[in-house]
Design an enzyme around this catalytic site. Sequence first.
Site, PDB file in Angstrom:
ATOM      1  N   THR A 141       0.817  -1.204   0.000  1.00 52.22           N
ATOM      2  CA  THR A 141       0.000   0.000   0.000  1.00 52.22           C
ATOM      3  C   THR A 141       0.858   1.264   0.000  1.00 52.22           C
ATOM      4  OG1 THR A 141      -1.530   1.279   1.375  1.00 52.22           O
ATOM      5  CG2 THR A 141      -0.098  -0.236   2.542  1.00 52.22           C
ATOM      6  N   ASP A 142       0.285   2.357  -0.495  1.00 54.27           N
ATOM      7  CA  ASP A 142       0.991   3.648  -0.432  1.00 54.27           C
ATOM      8  C   ASP A 142       1.041   4.200   0.993  1.00 54.27           C
ATOM      9  OD1 ASP A 142      -1.680   4.367  -0.134  1.00 54.27           O
ATOM     10  OD2 ASP A 142      -1.689   5.863  -1.739  1.00 54.27           O
ATOM     11  N   GLU A 143       0.221   3.612   1.907  1.00 48.94           N
ATOM     12  CA  GLU A 143       0.185   4.151   3.280  1.00 48.94           C
ATOM     13  C   GLU A 143       1.516   3.991   4.000  1.00 48.94           C
ATOM     14  OE1 GLU A 143      -3.246   3.608   5.619  1.00 48.94           O
ATOM     15  OE2 GLU A 143      -4.599   3.797   3.916  1.00 48.94           O
ATOM     16  N   TYR A 166      -2.087  -0.286  10.940  1.00 47.98           N
ATOM     17  CA  TYR A 166      -2.195  -0.965   9.634  1.00 47.98           C
ATOM     18  C   TYR A 166      -0.973  -0.672   8.784  1.00 47.98           C
ATOM     19  CZ  TYR A 166      -3.387  -1.533   4.706  1.00 47.98           C
ATOM     20  OH  TYR A 166      -3.342  -1.859   3.368  1.00 47.98           O
ATOM     21  N   LYS A 170       2.069  -3.133   7.361  1.00 46.10           N
ATOM     22  CA  LYS A 170       2.378  -3.330   5.931  1.00 46.10           C
ATOM     23  C   LYS A 170       3.830  -2.916   5.657  1.00 46.10           C
ATOM     24  CE  LYS A 170      -0.046  -4.529   3.026  1.00 46.10           C
ATOM     25  NZ  LYS A 170      -0.462  -5.858   2.494  1.00 46.10           N
ATOM     26  N   TYR A 223     -14.940  12.082   8.503  1.00 44.50           N
ATOM     27  CA  TYR A 223     -13.993  12.275   9.605  1.00 44.50           C
ATOM     28  C   TYR A 223     -13.369  13.675   9.554  1.00 44.50           C
ATOM     29  CZ  TYR A 223     -13.918   7.096   9.985  1.00 44.50           C
ATOM     30  OH  TYR A 223     -14.245   5.770  10.126  1.00 44.50           O
ATOM     31  N   GLY A 299      -4.370   9.797  14.166  1.00 44.77           N
ATOM     32  CA  GLY A 299      -3.219   9.533  13.283  1.00 44.77           C
ATOM     33  C   GLY A 299      -3.552   9.628  11.802  1.00 44.77           C
TER      34      GLY A 299
HETATM   35  P1  NAD Z   1      -9.781  -7.266   2.019  1.00 45.02           P
HETATM   36  O1  NAD Z   1      -9.845  -6.971   3.475  1.00 45.02           O
HETATM   37  O2  NAD Z   1     -10.964  -7.004   1.172  1.00 45.02           O
HETATM   38  O3  NAD Z   1      -9.401  -8.798   1.796  1.00 45.02           O
HETATM   39  C1  NAD Z   1      -8.412  -9.451   2.562  1.00 45.02           C
HETATM   40  C2  NAD Z   1      -8.555 -10.953   2.321  1.00 45.02           C
HETATM   41  O4  NAD Z   1      -7.528 -11.613   3.069  1.00 45.02           O
HETATM   42  C3  NAD Z   1      -9.894 -11.528   2.787  1.00 45.02           C
HETATM   43  O5  NAD Z   1     -10.406 -12.399   1.813  1.00 45.02           O
HETATM   44  C4  NAD Z   1      -9.546 -12.277   4.065  1.00 45.02           C
HETATM   45  O6  NAD Z   1     -10.385 -13.395   4.300  1.00 45.02           O
HETATM   46  C5  NAD Z   1      -8.116 -12.695   3.780  1.00 45.02           C
HETATM   47  N1  NAD Z   1      -7.346 -12.911   5.022  1.00 45.02           N
HETATM   48  C6  NAD Z   1      -7.235 -12.049   6.073  1.00 45.02           C
HETATM   49  N2  NAD Z   1      -6.470 -12.599   7.044  1.00 45.02           N
HETATM   50  C7  NAD Z   1      -6.068 -13.817   6.567  1.00 45.02           C
HETATM   51  C8  NAD Z   1      -5.255 -14.846   7.095  1.00 45.02           C
HETATM   52  N3  NAD Z   1      -4.692 -14.761   8.315  1.00 45.02           N
HETATM   53  N4  NAD Z   1      -5.039 -15.955   6.343  1.00 45.02           N
HETATM   54  C9  NAD Z   1      -5.590 -16.072   5.112  1.00 45.02           C
HETATM   55  N5  NAD Z   1      -6.404 -15.125   4.575  1.00 45.02           N
HETATM   56  C10 NAD Z   1      -6.629 -14.011   5.285  1.00 45.02           C
HETATM   57  O7  NAD Z   1      -8.496  -6.489   1.497  1.00 45.02           O
HETATM   58  P2  NAD Z   1      -8.265  -5.731   0.107  1.00 45.02           P
HETATM   59  O8  NAD Z   1      -8.772  -4.353   0.224  1.00 45.02           O
HETATM   60  O9  NAD Z   1      -8.721  -6.607  -0.988  1.00 45.02           O
HETATM   61  O10 NAD Z   1      -6.659  -5.650   0.120  1.00 45.02           O
HETATM   62  C11 NAD Z   1      -5.890  -6.726  -0.394  1.00 45.02           C
HETATM   63  C12 NAD Z   1      -4.417  -6.386  -0.247  1.00 45.02           C
HETATM   64  O11 NAD Z   1      -4.120  -5.208  -0.974  1.00 45.02           O
HETATM   65  C13 NAD Z   1      -3.980  -6.118   1.182  1.00 45.02           C
HETATM   66  O12 NAD Z   1      -2.704  -6.678   1.374  1.00 45.02           O
HETATM   67  C14 NAD Z   1      -3.945  -4.599   1.284  1.00 45.02           C
HETATM   68  O13 NAD Z   1      -2.982  -4.197   2.229  1.00 45.02           O
HETATM   69  C15 NAD Z   1      -3.520  -4.248  -0.113  1.00 45.02           C
HETATM   70  N6  NAD Z   1      -3.982  -2.926  -0.594  1.00 45.02           N
HETATM   71  C16 NAD Z   1      -5.298  -2.560  -0.499  1.00 45.02           C
HETATM   72  C17 NAD Z   1      -5.730  -1.343  -1.019  1.00 45.02           C
HETATM   73  C18 NAD Z   1      -7.176  -0.904  -0.963  1.00 45.02           C
HETATM   74  O14 NAD Z   1      -7.477   0.234  -1.317  1.00 45.02           O
HETATM   75  N7  NAD Z   1      -8.101  -1.758  -0.558  1.00 45.02           N
HETATM   76  C19 NAD Z   1      -4.787  -0.486  -1.620  1.00 45.02           C
HETATM   77  C20 NAD Z   1      -3.446  -0.872  -1.683  1.00 45.02           C
HETATM   78  C21 NAD Z   1      -3.059  -2.111  -1.172  1.00 45.02           C
HETATM   79  O1  DAU Z   2      -4.155   4.014   0.393  1.00 45.86           O
HETATM   80  C1  DAU Z   2      -4.384   2.632   0.311  1.00 45.86           C
HETATM   81  C2  DAU Z   2      -5.237   2.179   1.462  1.00 45.86           C
HETATM   82  O2  DAU Z   2      -6.559   2.647   1.204  1.00 45.86           O
HETATM   83  C3  DAU Z   2      -5.244   0.674   1.648  1.00 45.86           C
HETATM   84  O3  DAU Z   2      -3.944   0.236   1.964  1.00 45.86           O
HETATM   85  C4  DAU Z   2      -6.213   0.248   2.752  1.00 45.86           C
HETATM   86  O4  DAU Z   2      -6.277  -1.153   2.846  1.00 45.86           O
HETATM   87  C5  DAU Z   2      -7.584   0.801   2.396  1.00 45.86           C
HETATM   88  O5  DAU Z   2      -8.503   0.498   3.422  1.00 45.86           O
HETATM   89  C6  DAU Z   2      -7.526   2.309   2.166  1.00 45.86           C
HETATM   90  O6  DAU Z   2      -7.247   3.000   3.407  1.00 45.86           O
HETATM   91  P1  DAU Z   2      -7.983   4.378   3.802  1.00 45.86           P
HETATM   92  O7  DAU Z   2      -7.905   4.528   5.260  1.00 45.86           O
HETATM   93  O8  DAU Z   2      -7.495   5.492   2.964  1.00 45.86           O
HETATM   94  O9  DAU Z   2      -9.476   4.010   3.311  1.00 45.86           O
HETATM   95  P2  DAU Z   2     -10.900   4.311   3.976  1.00 45.86           P
HETATM   96  O10 DAU Z   2     -11.926   3.979   2.956  1.00 45.86           O
HETATM   97  O11 DAU Z   2     -11.040   3.719   5.326  1.00 45.86           O
HETATM   98  O12 DAU Z   2     -10.868   5.902   4.143  1.00 45.86           O
HETATM   99  C7  DAU Z   2     -10.712   6.762   3.039  1.00 45.86           C
HETATM  100  C8  DAU Z   2     -10.731   8.193   3.562  1.00 45.86           C
HETATM  101  O13 DAU Z   2     -12.051   8.497   4.022  1.00 45.86           O
HETATM  102  C9  DAU Z   2      -9.815   8.421   4.751  1.00 45.86           C
HETATM  103  O14 DAU Z   2      -9.288   9.729   4.674  1.00 45.86           O
HETATM  104  C10 DAU Z   2     -10.736   8.306   5.953  1.00 45.86           C
HETATM  105  C11 DAU Z   2     -12.058   8.828   5.417  1.00 45.86           C
HETATM  106  N1  DAU Z   2     -13.274   8.216   5.997  1.00 45.86           N
HETATM  107  C12 DAU Z   2     -13.361   6.863   6.005  1.00 45.86           C
HETATM  108  C13 DAU Z   2     -14.488   6.246   6.528  1.00 45.86           C
HETATM  109  C14 DAU Z   2     -14.588   4.736   6.566  1.00 45.86           C
HETATM  110  C15 DAU Z   2     -14.301   9.018   6.475  1.00 45.86           C
HETATM  111  O15 DAU Z   2     -14.213  10.261   6.429  1.00 45.86           O
HETATM  112  N2  DAU Z   2     -15.414   8.419   6.987  1.00 45.86           N
HETATM  113  C16 DAU Z   2     -15.540   7.060   7.053  1.00 45.86           C
HETATM  114  O16 DAU Z   2     -16.584   6.555   7.553  1.00 45.86           O
END
Ligand code: NAD
Ligand code: DAU
Length: 361
Positions: A141-143, A166, A170, A223, A299
């Site tokens: 992730t970019d985080e 988180y 990562k 938020y 944070g």
């Molecule tokens: P998600 O939460 O939708 O899916 C995670 C999956 O991993 C689920 O199917 C869950 O059952 C499985 N899992 C969790 N713990 C496990 C364990 N201990 N053993 C086996 N399986 C397990 O997540 P996502 O949003 O699809 O993200 C997938 C990956 O991409 C993550 O590594 C996340 O850090 C990364 N990522 C996500 C985003 C985003 O915007 N969602 C952006 C950049 C990177």
């Molecule tokens: O940048 C990549 C990341 O993006 C991934 O690595 C994470 O897995 C993914 O969950 C996501 O993280 P964020 O924290 O950026 O996503 P989220 O959807 O939780 O929040 C997006 C923005 O919106 C963030 O600034 C927080 C804000 N937010 C989020 C929620 C859930 C709100 O203002 N209200 C909310 O209820």
Amino acid sequence: MTTTRTILITGGAGFIGSHVVRLFVTKYPQYRIVNVDALTYAGNLENLSDIDDRPNYVFEKVNILDTAEVKRLFDQYQPDGVIHLAAESHVDRSIHSPLDFVYTNVIGTVNLLNEAKRLWSPHPASPQGEGVSPRFYHVSTDEVYGALGETGFFTEETKYDPHSPYSASKASSDHFVRAYHDTYGLPVVISNCSNNYGPFHFPEKLIPLFINNILEKKPLPVYGDGLYTRDWLFVKDHATAIDKVFHEGKNGMTYNIGGFNEWKNIDLVKLLCKLMDEKLGNAPGTSDALITYVKDRPGHDRRYAIDAGKINRELGWKPSVTFEEGLALTIDWYLANAVWLRNVTSGEYQGYYDRQYGGVV
Ligand code: NAD
Ligand code: DAU
């Protein structure tokens, strides 16, 4: 058809993982794709119901913390590729339960690295024959880069500066992946992607949560001051980038993935409200009235923005849809998939595996 490669995709029942599994299973019928997923609250086999009968697809319900089971998978399938997406992925949950993130994201990753090292050492060579180089791909992730000010972009050279449990987990797993490359010569590649959105996104994240809340006429909790910035990428474009990096990326390298698509949260929420009102035939302003400013996330990183120049220049990848197109597709998908939304929000899908497989797990 002869199998030319076997790839373990972890987290394949989750949001991004299900799109990656679908892409690989359909685009590469000659590959055997093993989806390894523990089916936590975020994992849902319904996400893959359109492809789960394909002959090149296998599902394994395995927790990556279970070292014996992870070893069995590597012995049984002899994979020459791992695309590792399994993770605890939600920042807010990490604030309440940081250890869950350490276990899965850090220790789970190291368990997989150990087995890949065992199978592919001392000289990484494909268990499936010449011409195929094994590869461990960590999807990150970019985080990990922390927060930007008003200007600038995260590049592959930006120093790690994680702020949430988180992103700290990562970042730690990225460091372990690089350490296994530098210490043991494990062939690894990492990508760091910005915020994804699209079908099958679990409705705890901003966009699907707000779509669901608009449908249920519930408050939209923004938020802090709502001026936090995120860089959004359609999930299918992330999947095509992962395909590129897996096949064409260089070992030991990092690739940033993003769509040069920054939005302040409040602007994005207002656009979403407008599009939802149009789709639902609501009077203008109906959904806006649900916007509620709430206490900030501790944070909270102010701004993310990815410089995706390297993956474009070196691998020729770029996103296929604009944000307006992707958001419209996403809203249409949620409106057409009310049952999926109801199942995941009611927790009912947790029993899906048992219903499908007669409780044999
Ligand atoms: P998600 O939460 O939708 O899916 C995670 C999956 O991993 C689920 O199917 C869950 O059952 C499985 N899992 C969790 N713990 C496990 C364990 N201990 N053993 C086996 N399986 C397990 O997540 P996502 O949003 O699809 O993200 C997938 C990956 O991409 C993550 O590594 C996340 O850090 C990364 N990522 C996500 C985003 C985003 O915007 N969602 C952006 C950049 C990177
Ligand atoms: O940048 C990549 C990341 O993006 C991934 O690595 C994470 O897995 C993914 O969950 C996501 O993280 P964020 O924290 O950026 O996503 P989220 O959807 O939780 O929040 C997006 C923005 O919106 C963030 O600034 C927080 C804000 N937010 C989020 C929620 C859930 C709100 O203002 N209200 C909310 O209820």
